[in-house]
Write an enzyme that holds these catalytic residues in place. Structure first.
Site, short mmCIF file in Angstrom:
data_model
loop_
_atom_site.label_atom_id
_atom_site.label_comp_id
_atom_site.label_asym_id
_atom_site.label_seq_id
_atom_site.Cartn_x
_atom_site.Cartn_y
_atom_site.Cartn_z
NE ARG A 29 -2.41 1.09 3.49
CZ ARG A 29 -3.09 0.80 4.62
NH1 ARG A 29 -4.36 0.47 4.58
NH2 ARG A 29 -2.47 0.84 5.78
CD GLU B 184 -12.10 5.17 5.77
OE1 GLU B 184 -11.45 4.14 5.90
OE2 GLU B 184 -11.77 6.10 5.00
CG LEU C 80 -6.57 3.37 4.09
CD1 LEU C 80 -5.75 4.28 3.17
CD2 LEU C 80 -5.92 3.29 5.46
N1 PDD Z 1 -5.20 3.92 10.44
N2 PDD Z 1 -9.32 3.77 7.47
C1 PDD Z 1 -8.59 4.82 7.88
C2 PDD Z 1 -9.09 6.19 7.61
C3 PDD Z 1 -7.37 4.61 8.55
O1 PDD Z 1 -6.64 5.66 8.96
C4 PDD Z 1 -6.95 3.28 8.81
C5 PDD Z 1 -5.65 2.98 9.51
C6 PDD Z 1 -7.76 2.21 8.37
C7 PDD Z 1 -7.37 0.77 8.58
O2 PDD Z 1 -6.29 0.39 7.77
P1 PDD Z 1 -5.28 -0.75 8.22
O3 PDD Z 1 -6.11 -1.95 8.52
O4 PDD Z 1 -4.43 -0.96 7.03
O5 PDD Z 1 -4.55 -0.24 9.44
C8 PDD Z 1 -8.93 2.51 7.69
C9 PDD Z 1 -3.91 3.74 11.07
C10 PDD Z 1 -3.82 2.55 11.95
C11 PDD Z 1 -3.51 5.04 11.75
O6 PDD Z 1 -3.78 6.07 11.16
O7 PDD Z 1 -2.87 5.02 12.81
#
Ligand code: PDD
Length: 288
Positions: free
Chosen positions: A52, A181, A206
């Protein structure tokens, strides 16, 4: 104790780490980031985070300074230097320091700025996972490329602050009547028939790495998935609700606004998915 952090090729005590005031990450949030969870001294789902990161760079014409191998080695190194057993590794890449404030992208010879640090904290045993969390719903005021993991996070900070003021842990964001989300996580509901419903991938959310892993694990465990839009009213009436990210894995959501979800206790689907996620992610994790 001071952490050892990483800045542009050097490991330094955190008090000695410096980034220019002209850095585009600082001036424009012209930067992307990733957070990789660490449990039992292992990097979880790291290949997804690295992929990603490359995609975010590509979408923004930002030079990706890493190969998958070089980045993994650096992550292992910073974790080792900080004796990190459980928590996370934060990594940020900015479009660098062009020496002044100018909106246009700088010439290609301006190298990206790279910063990494560790955060040691309990992510497996936490009251929020055991008891579930309350969330509030608020309008989604973010830009329209939420698929790119940029450090442009002021609206997420505002959302989190609104949640805290309301005595909740987080927010579910609403756009055109549908839930997008959470402020920093992907969100799900479970219908009376036991189906897990979550918004499909698009530029509106995201593309969570934890989400991708969970959907695969859910389908392997014969849990039916429906990727479709849902409203907050449907969420109020759901059997269960939960959220996912690299820093939470799965947290059950037991209240949305003033509505109790299901029994008001973490439900079986959320609990099972958290359990399976941790088991599989740990067994496939990369040892530091
Ligand atoms: N945040 N949606 C948003 C807006 C996010 O910022 C995140 C992750 C996710 C989940 O993505 P993942 O499963 O790849 O962590 C969804 C991280 C953890 C942060 O900003 O600290």
């Amino acid at each position: 104790m001071e952490r050892t952090v990483y800045v542009n090729g050097e490991f330094l005590p955190e008090s000695e780490a410096k980034v220019s005031i002209f850095d585009r990450g600082f001036l424009f949030a012209d930067a992307i980031y990733e957070v990789t969870a660490v449990v039992d001294g292992k990097l979880l789902d790291n290949d997804g985070h690295i992929a990603r990161l490359a995609r975010s760079c590509n979408e923004l014409e930002l030079t990706n300074p890493f190969t998958a191998e070089s980045l993994t080695e650096l992550q292992k190194e910073i974790a080792r230097r900080n004796n990190l057993i459980e928590g996370g590794i934060y990594l940020q890449v900015t479009r660098g320091n062009a020496g002044d404030r100018d909106f246009a992208y700088p010439a290609e010879d301006v190298p990206p700025t790279v910063v990494m640090f560790t955060q040691s904290r309990s992510v497996v045993e936490t009251p929020k996972a055991e008891k579930g969390v309350k969330v509030i719903s608020i309008p989604d005021i973010r830009w329209h490329r939420r698929d790119i993991k940029t450090t442009q996070l002021l609206s997420a900070c505002m959302a989190k602050q609104a949640a805290i003021k309301a005595g909740a842990s987080d927010t579910w964001l609403i756009e055109d009547g549908y839930v997008t989300e959470g402020s920093s996580n992907n969100v799900y509901i479970v219908t009376k028939e036991g189906k897990v419903v979550t918004r499909p991938l698009s530029n509106d959310i995201l593309h969570g790495i934890t989400r991708a892993a969970l959907l695969k694990m859910a389908s392997d465990a014969n849990i039916e998935i429906e990727e479709r839009l849902f409203t907050i009213e449907e969420a109020y009436d759901a059997e269960e609700a939960f959220l996912s990210s690299a820093s939470t894995f799965v947290w059950p959501v037991v209240q949305i606004d003033d509505k109790t979800i299901g029994s008001g206790k973490p439900g079986p689907v959320a609990k099972k998915l958290r359990e399976i996620y941790l088991e599989i992610a740990k067994s496939t994790g990369i040892s530091i």
